[in-house]
Design a protein around this motif. Structure first.
Motif, PDB file in Angstrom:
ATOM      1  N   GLY A  17      32.387  29.370  38.608  1.00 29.33           N
ATOM      2  CA  GLY A  17      31.137  29.849  39.194  1.00 29.33           C
ATOM      3  C   GLY A  17      30.640  28.923  40.291  1.00 29.33           C
ATOM      4  O   GLY A  17      30.183  29.377  41.348  1.00 29.33           O
ATOM      5  N   PHE A  18      30.747  27.621  40.049  1.00 30.62           N
ATOM      6  CA  PHE A  18      30.325  26.643  41.055  1.00 30.62           C
ATOM      7  C   PHE A  18      31.212  26.730  42.302  1.00 30.62           C
ATOM      8  O   PHE A  18      30.702  26.690  43.438  1.00 30.62           O
ATOM      9  N   LEU A  19      32.518  26.846  42.102  1.00 28.96           N
ATOM     10  CA  LEU A  19      33.426  26.979  43.253  1.00 28.96           C
ATOM     11  C   LEU A  19      33.138  28.260  44.038  1.00 28.96           C
ATOM     12  O   LEU A  19      33.208  28.270  45.268  1.00 28.96           O
ATOM     13  N   SER A  20      32.796  29.327  43.336  1.00 30.09           N
ATOM     14  CA  SER A  20      32.408  30.564  44.018  1.00 30.09           C
ATOM     15  C   SER A  20      31.169  30.331  44.866  1.00 30.09           C
ATOM     16  O   SER A  20      31.084  30.808  46.006  1.00 30.09           O
ATOM     17  N   PHE A  21      30.204  29.586  44.328  1.00 25.85           N
ATOM     18  CA  PHE A  21      28.986  29.257  45.080  1.00 25.85           C
ATOM     19  C   PHE A  21      29.332  28.463  46.338  1.00 25.85           C
ATOM     20  O   PHE A  21      28.798  28.726  47.418  1.00 25.85           O
ATOM     21  N   VAL A  22      30.249  27.494  46.200  1.00 23.57           N
ATOM     22  CA  VAL A  22      30.661  26.688  47.360  1.00 23.57           C
ATOM     23  C   VAL A  22      31.261  27.590  48.439  1.00 23.57           C
ATOM     24  O   VAL A  22      30.947  27.443  49.631  1.00 23.57           O
ATOM     25  N   PHE A  56      33.252  36.222  47.130  1.00 16.86           N
ATOM     26  CA  PHE A  56      32.897  35.115  46.251  1.00 16.86           C
ATOM     27  C   PHE A  56      31.490  35.256  45.678  1.00 16.86           C
ATOM     28  O   PHE A  56      31.200  34.725  44.609  1.00 16.86           O
ATOM     29  N   GLY A  57      30.628  35.992  46.361  1.00 17.00           N
ATOM     30  CA  GLY A  57      29.312  36.285  45.800  1.00 17.00           C
ATOM     31  C   GLY A  57      29.436  37.154  44.557  1.00 17.00           C
ATOM     32  O   GLY A  57      28.775  36.902  43.545  1.00 17.00           O
ATOM     33  N   LEU A  58      30.301  38.165  44.624  1.00 19.17           N
ATOM     34  CA  LEU A  58      30.545  39.002  43.448  1.00 19.17           C
ATOM     35  C   LEU A  58      31.192  38.197  42.322  1.00 19.17           C
ATOM     36  O   LEU A  58      30.839  38.376  41.147  1.00 19.17           O
ATOM     37  N   CYS A  59      32.124  37.315  42.671  1.00 23.41           N
ATOM     38  CA  CYS A  59      32.735  36.435  41.661  1.00 23.41           C
ATOM     39  C   CYS A  59      31.672  35.562  41.003  1.00 23.41           C
ATOM     40  O   CYS A  59      31.646  35.414  39.772  1.00 23.41           O
ATOM     41  N   MET A  60      30.801  34.980  41.804  1.00 19.83           N
ATOM     42  CA  MET A  60      29.754  34.104  41.284  1.00 19.83           C
ATOM     43  C   MET A  60      28.826  34.881  40.341  1.00 19.83           C
ATOM     44  O   MET A  60      28.489  34.395  39.256  1.00 19.83           O
ATOM     45  N   ILE A  61      28.441  36.079  40.730  1.00 21.17           N
ATOM     46  CA  ILE A  61      27.583  36.907  39.875  1.00 21.17           C
ATOM     47  C   ILE A  61      28.284  37.213  38.555  1.00 21.17           C
ATOM     48  O   ILE A  61      27.682  37.138  37.477  1.00 21.17           O
ATOM     49  N   TYR A  62      29.578  37.532  38.621  1.00 22.98           N
ATOM     50  CA  TYR A  62      30.340  37.814  37.398  1.00 22.98           C
ATOM     51  C   TYR A  62      30.356  36.593  36.474  1.00 22.98           C
ATOM     52  O   TYR A  62      30.100  36.721  35.271  1.00 22.98           O
ATOM     53  N   TYR A  63      30.651  35.413  37.017  1.00 23.66           N
ATOM     54  CA  TYR A  63      30.721  34.207  36.180  1.00 23.66           C
ATOM     55  C   TYR A  63      29.363  33.852  35.591  1.00 23.66           C
ATOM     56  O   TYR A  63      29.275  33.453  34.423  1.00 23.66           O
ATOM     57  N   ILE A  64      28.308  34.014  36.353  1.00 27.48           N
ATOM     58  CA  ILE A  64      26.970  33.746  35.825  1.00 27.48           C
ATOM     59  C   ILE A  64      26.654  34.723  34.695  1.00 27.48           C
ATOM     60  O   ILE A  64      26.143  34.333  33.639  1.00 27.48           O
ATOM     61  N   LYS A  65      26.987  35.990  34.903  1.00 27.11           N
ATOM     62  CA  LYS A  65      26.743  37.003  33.879  1.00 27.11           C
ATOM     63  C   LYS A  65      27.506  36.688  32.591  1.00 27.11           C
ATOM     64  O   LYS A  65      26.960  36.790  31.492  1.00 27.11           O
ATOM     65  N   GLY A 128      36.198  53.680  39.639  1.00 27.36           N
ATOM     66  CA  GLY A 128      35.558  52.952  40.725  1.00 27.36           C
ATOM     67  C   GLY A 128      36.330  51.722  41.181  1.00 27.36           C
ATOM     68  O   GLY A 128      37.549  51.759  41.361  1.00 27.36           O
ATOM     69  N   LEU A 129      35.588  50.630  41.361  1.00 28.50           N
ATOM     70  CA  LEU A 129      36.157  49.382  41.857  1.00 28.50           C
ATOM     71  C   LEU A 129      37.222  48.825  40.906  1.00 28.50           C
ATOM     72  O   LEU A 129      38.243  48.299  41.352  1.00 28.50           O
ATOM     73  N   LYS A 130      36.992  48.970  39.602  1.00 29.74           N
ATOM     74  CA  LYS A 130      37.981  48.469  38.632  1.00 29.74           C
ATOM     75  C   LYS A 130      39.312  49.195  38.776  1.00 29.74           C
ATOM     76  O   LYS A 130      40.367  48.591  38.658  1.00 29.74           O
ATOM     77  N   ARG A 131      39.271  50.476  39.062  1.00 28.26           N
ATOM     78  CA  ARG A 131      40.510  51.239  39.253  1.00 28.26           C
ATOM     79  C   ARG A 131      41.267  50.729  40.486  1.00 28.26           C
ATOM     80  O   ARG A 131      42.475  50.542  40.448  1.00 28.26           O
ATOM     81  N   VAL A 132      40.534  50.491  41.562  1.00 29.70           N
ATOM     82  CA  VAL A 132      41.151  49.983  42.792  1.00 29.70           C
ATOM     83  C   VAL A 132      41.772  48.611  42.537  1.00 29.70           C
ATOM     84  O   VAL A 132      42.920  48.348  42.918  1.00 29.70           O
ATOM     85  N   LEU A 133      41.029  47.736  41.869  1.00 31.94           N
ATOM     86  CA  LEU A 133      41.533  46.388  41.587  1.00 31.94           C
ATOM     87  C   LEU A 133      42.733  46.421  40.638  1.00 31.94           C
ATOM     88  O   LEU A 133      43.687  45.657  40.808  1.00 31.94           O
ATOM     89  N   ASN A 134      42.708  47.297  39.641  1.00 36.78           N
ATOM     90  CA  ASN A 134      43.863  47.429  38.738  1.00 36.78           C
ATOM     91  C   ASN A 134      45.085  47.953  39.474  1.00 36.78           C
ATOM     92  O   ASN A 134      46.209  47.535  39.213  1.00 36.78           O
ATOM     93  N   ARG A 135      44.872  48.866  40.406  1.00 37.63           N
ATOM     94  CA  ARG A 135      46.000  49.384  41.197  1.00 37.63           C
ATOM     95  C   ARG A 135      46.602  48.265  42.062  1.00 37.63           C
ATOM     96  O   ARG A 135      47.813  48.133  42.181  1.00 37.63           O
ATOM     97  N   MET A 136      45.724  47.438  42.659  1.00 37.25           N
ATOM     98  CA  MET A 136      46.209  46.302  43.454  1.00 37.25           C
ATOM     99  C   MET A 136      46.942  45.309  42.551  1.00 37.25           C
ATOM    100  O   MET A 136      47.975  44.764  42.938  1.00 37.25           O
ATOM    101  N   ASN A 137      46.412  45.072  41.367  1.00 34.13           N
ATOM    102  CA  ASN A 137      47.017  44.155  40.414  1.00 34.13           C
ATOM    103  C   ASN A 137      48.409  44.627  40.007  1.00 34.13           C
ATOM    104  O   ASN A 137      49.325  43.833  39.843  1.00 34.13           O
ATOM    105  N   LYS A 138      48.567  45.938  39.859  1.00 34.49           N
ATOM    106  CA  LYS A 138      49.862  46.517  39.491  1.00 34.49           C
ATOM    107  C   LYS A 138      50.916  46.233  40.556  1.00 34.49           C
ATOM    108  O   LYS A 138      52.086  46.052  40.249  1.00 34.49           O
ATOM    109  N   GLY A 139      50.479  46.170  41.806  1.00 35.26           N
ATOM    110  CA  GLY A 139      51.407  45.867  42.892  1.00 35.26           C
ATOM    111  C   GLY A 139      51.849  44.409  42.906  1.00 35.26           C
ATOM    112  O   GLY A 139      52.876  44.070  43.491  1.00 35.26           O
ATOM    113  N   LEU A 140      51.085  43.541  42.247  1.00 30.77           N
ATOM    114  CA  LEU A 140      51.406  42.120  42.237  1.00 30.77           C
ATOM    115  C   LEU A 140      52.284  41.710  41.056  1.00 30.77           C
ATOM    116  O   LEU A 140      53.138  40.849  41.189  1.00 30.77           O
TER     117      LEU A 140
END
Length: 172
Positions: A17-22, A56-65, A128-140
């Motif tokens: 979370g701190f690194l995301s803030f940076v 990284f703002g979305l990452c930071m919000i996720y880690y804080i949550k 939504g966004l999770k589907r898009v991210l999972n599809r990208m993850n499948k490619g990796l």
């Protein structure tokens, strides 16, 4: 019911979370600097800065949550594996849906990778966004569920032993 509940490591989540803030601060600096520059260079600085702030703002919000709202990252039970270890966690994956489990590495990080019998299972469950991210993850990676072992607050060996024990019960 033999259930193993594993939480995320709070210290590692705080560091992430701190690194995301940076990076949000770096992105803000780039965005602001881009306004002072003229031409294409200034425009690119603003675009890169904006993308950095958003991601990284979305990452930071996720880690804080996750730090505030403490819930299990992983549950291994008689039903299956419930994954909430990341934003795109798969939720409950029943033992009948799992084809295999293996360690996978990507980008210098190690994951417990779960192969499902239906390669589209996790993507079809998401929206939504999770589907898009999972599809990208499948490619990796070849695995459909990827659990980052660094962020879990447990012994990886015990976790793998528990998963293998449940898989052997399912196969018998």
């Amino acid at each position: 019911m033999n259930e193993i509940i594993i939480y995320s490591n709070r210290g590692k989540l705080f560091v992430l979370g701190f690194l995301s803030f940076v990076f949000v601060v770096v992105g803000s600096t780039m965005y602001t600097s881009g306004g002072a520059e003229e031409g294409a260079f200034g425009l690119w600085l603003r675009i890169i800065g904006l993308i950095t702030i958003l991601f990284f703002g979305l990452c930071m919000i996720y880690y804080i949550k996750v730090l505030i709202k403490r819930k299990p990252a992983l549950i291994v039970s008689d039903k299956g594996i419930t994954d909430h270890s990341s934003y795109i966690g798969a939720g409950l994956v029943n033992w009948e849906e799992i084809a295999g489990v293996d360690f996978v590495s990507f980008g210098g990080q190690h994951y417990i990778g779960i192969y499902t019998k239906d390669p589209e299972l996790i993507i079809n469950r998401a929206s939504g966004l999770k589907r898009v991210l999972n599809r990208m993850n499948k490619g990796l990676l070849d695995t459909q569920v990827n659990i980052p072992v660094k962020t879990l607050d447990c012994s990886v060996e015990e976790l793998v032993d528990s998963i293998n024990t449940h898989l052997m019960k399912e196969e018998a």
